[in-house]
Design a protein around this motif. Structure first.
Motif, PDB file in Angstrom:
ATOM      1  N   UNK B  80       0.838  -1.201   0.000  1.00 34.98           N
ATOM      2  CA  UNK B  80       0.000   0.000   0.000  1.00 34.98           C
ATOM      3  C   UNK B  80       0.870   1.248   0.000  1.00 34.98           C
ATOM      4  N   UNK B  81       1.994   1.216   0.753  1.00 30.84           N
ATOM      5  CA  UNK B  81       2.873   2.386   0.784  1.00 30.84           C
ATOM      6  C   UNK B  81       3.456   2.643  -0.601  1.00 30.84           C
ATOM      7  N   UNK B  83       2.163   1.788  -3.440  1.00 28.63           N
ATOM      8  CA  UNK B  83       1.106   2.252  -4.342  1.00 28.63           C
ATOM      9  C   UNK B  83       0.848   3.743  -4.172  1.00 28.63           C
ATOM     10  N   UNK B  84       0.926   4.207  -2.934  1.00 28.46           N
ATOM     11  CA  UNK B  84       0.536   5.595  -2.682  1.00 28.46           C
ATOM     12  C   UNK B  84       1.745   6.442  -2.338  1.00 28.46           C
ATOM     13  N   UNK B  87       2.179  10.589  -3.810  1.00 27.01           N
ATOM     14  CA  UNK B  87       1.484  11.734  -3.245  1.00 27.01           C
ATOM     15  C   UNK B  87       1.927  12.106  -1.832  1.00 27.01           C
ATOM     16  N   UNK B 161     -14.410  -9.491   4.372  1.00 27.43           N
ATOM     17  CA  UNK B 161     -13.275  -8.581   4.234  1.00 27.43           C
ATOM     18  C   UNK B 161     -12.557  -8.820   2.906  1.00 27.43           C
ATOM     19  N   UNK B 165     -12.465  -5.964   0.254  1.00 27.50           N
ATOM     20  CA  UNK B 165     -11.186  -5.357  -0.118  1.00 27.50           C
ATOM     21  C   UNK B 165     -11.008  -5.382  -1.630  1.00 27.50           C
ATOM     22  N   UNK B 168     -13.276  -2.718  -3.129  1.00 28.05           N
ATOM     23  CA  UNK B 168     -12.838  -1.347  -2.871  1.00 28.05           C
ATOM     24  C   UNK B 168     -11.641  -0.974  -3.732  1.00 28.05           C
ATOM     25  N   UNK B 169     -10.708  -1.907  -3.848  1.00 25.69           N
ATOM     26  CA  UNK B 169      -9.454  -1.567  -4.515  1.00 25.69           C
ATOM     27  C   UNK B 169      -9.506  -1.822  -6.009  1.00 25.69           C
ATOM     28  N   UNK B 171      -9.818  -1.503  -9.850  1.00 27.98           N
ATOM     29  CA  UNK B 171      -9.540  -0.345 -10.707  1.00 27.98           C
ATOM     30  C   UNK B 171     -10.747   0.010 -11.561  1.00 27.98           C
ATOM     31  N   UNK B 173     -13.795   0.398 -11.010  1.00 21.78           N
ATOM     32  CA  UNK B 173     -14.787   1.341 -10.489  1.00 21.78           C
ATOM     33  C   UNK B 173     -14.612   2.715 -11.104  1.00 21.78           C
ATOM     34  N   UNK B 174     -13.354   3.153 -11.189  1.00 19.08           N
ATOM     35  CA  UNK B 174     -13.080   4.482 -11.710  1.00 19.08           C
ATOM     36  C   UNK B 174     -13.467   4.572 -13.186  1.00 19.08           C
ATOM     37  N   UNK B 177     -17.068   4.947 -13.631  1.00 18.97           N
ATOM     38  CA  UNK B 177     -17.562   6.273 -13.292  1.00 18.97           C
ATOM     39  C   UNK B 177     -17.347   7.253 -14.446  1.00 18.97           C
TER      40      UNK B 177
END
Lengths: 103, 179
Positions: B80-81, B83-84, B87, B161, B165, B168-169, B171, B173-174, B177
């Motif tokens: 996760x670190x 990936x993000x 920013x 879970x 998970x 939620x994660x 791709x 979904x975006x 939208x």
């Protein structure tokens, strides 16, 4: 076993306090999650220490600890998935900038 | 002066080594500026806690701790670190309330130590509990016997879970939208 039970409790309290400081003071959501993991570990040390000193012939203490570890794994998975989803949309994992509901 | 292995305080030394690992790692997690270093310190701390379980003769839990925490959760956090990472590079890690959080943590620790000091705890764990293999057997019997319902609930929680998970994660979904 020459180590008194109170030592384990004090170590666990110290780890809990460290984790609480991390969870409260971090800006980054992943840092907060790491603080929560420390807190859950402190709780587990307490559970296992009490199991060993008070009721070593009953496995209930270990079962509690295993369930806590399972819930921690679920929490970490969902929490990190949330962080990844948020970073993808808002390009930030800083919790102070995630104020969409406040606006 | 002759050396007597039965008098040598192995347990105490191991306890203090594990304490240095667990608490030192924990302090590293909350104090380190770089989040990646925090995650590596978290692994150190989790190994220390796993050593505690060995000292408390809970061998199965120690193995579970290494596999689930140090093996799975820590790797997940590192992922996760990474990936993000972009920013969050140029930001200081502590928020403006950090001194208040530090005060509360120190107060909480003082209160907890005070409460621990009030009670007359047992100083000896008594005889060693059953061997690790027996404990695993007892755990299995307990999970499928008197703790069947919690076992089922935890299983459902894990499935929820897992699916949650992934949802939620995901791709896609975006992309949905944007259409």
């Amino acid at each position: 076993m020459a180590i008194p039970l109170s030592y384990w409790l004090i170590v666990s309290a110290a780890l809990f306090s460290i984790g609480m400081y991390g969870a409260l003071s971090r800006k980054n959501a992943i840092g907060i999650l790491m603080g929560i993991e420390l807190i859950l570990n402190a709780v587990n040390i307490n559970l296992v220490a009490f199991w060993r000193y008070i009721a070593p012939n009953d496995v209930s203490g270990q079962i509690f600890a295993i369930i806590v570890i399972t819930v921690a794994a679920a929490e970490a998975a969902v929490g990190l998935a949330l962080v990844i989803a948020v970073v993808r949309r808002r390009h930030s994992a800083i919790v102070e900038e995630l104020d969409l509901l406040k606006q | 002066m002759s050396f007597d292995p039965s008098q040598f305080p192995f347990m105490e030394i191991a306890f203090w080594v594990m304490t240095v690992l667990a608490l030192g790692g924990g302090i590293g997690v909350v104090a380190s500026k770089n989040l990646f270093h925090s995650a590596l310190f978290l692994i150190v701390s989790l190994f220390g806690v796993s050593g505690y379980y060995v000292l408390l003769s809970a061998g199965f839990l120690a193995v579970v701790q290494v596999m689930v925490y140090a093996g799975a959760i820590a790797v997940l956090i590192l992922f996760a670190i990474m990936f993000s990472r972009r920013p969050m590079e140029k930001v200081s890690q502590a928020n403006h309330q950090w001194w208040l959080a530090l005060l509360m943590a120190v107060l909480l620790f003082a209160v907890l130590v005070g409460i621990v000091g009030l009670v007359d705890w047992p100083t000896d764990g008594g005889p060693e509990p059953a061997a690790a293999a027996t404990t695993v057997q007892q755990l299995g019997v307990a999970f499928l016997g008197s703790y069947l319902i919690p076992f089922m609930v935890v299983s459902i929680l894990l499935s929820v879970a897992l699916i949650g998970a992934i949802m939620l994660a995901r791709e896609k979904l975006e992309a949905e939208e944007m259409n």
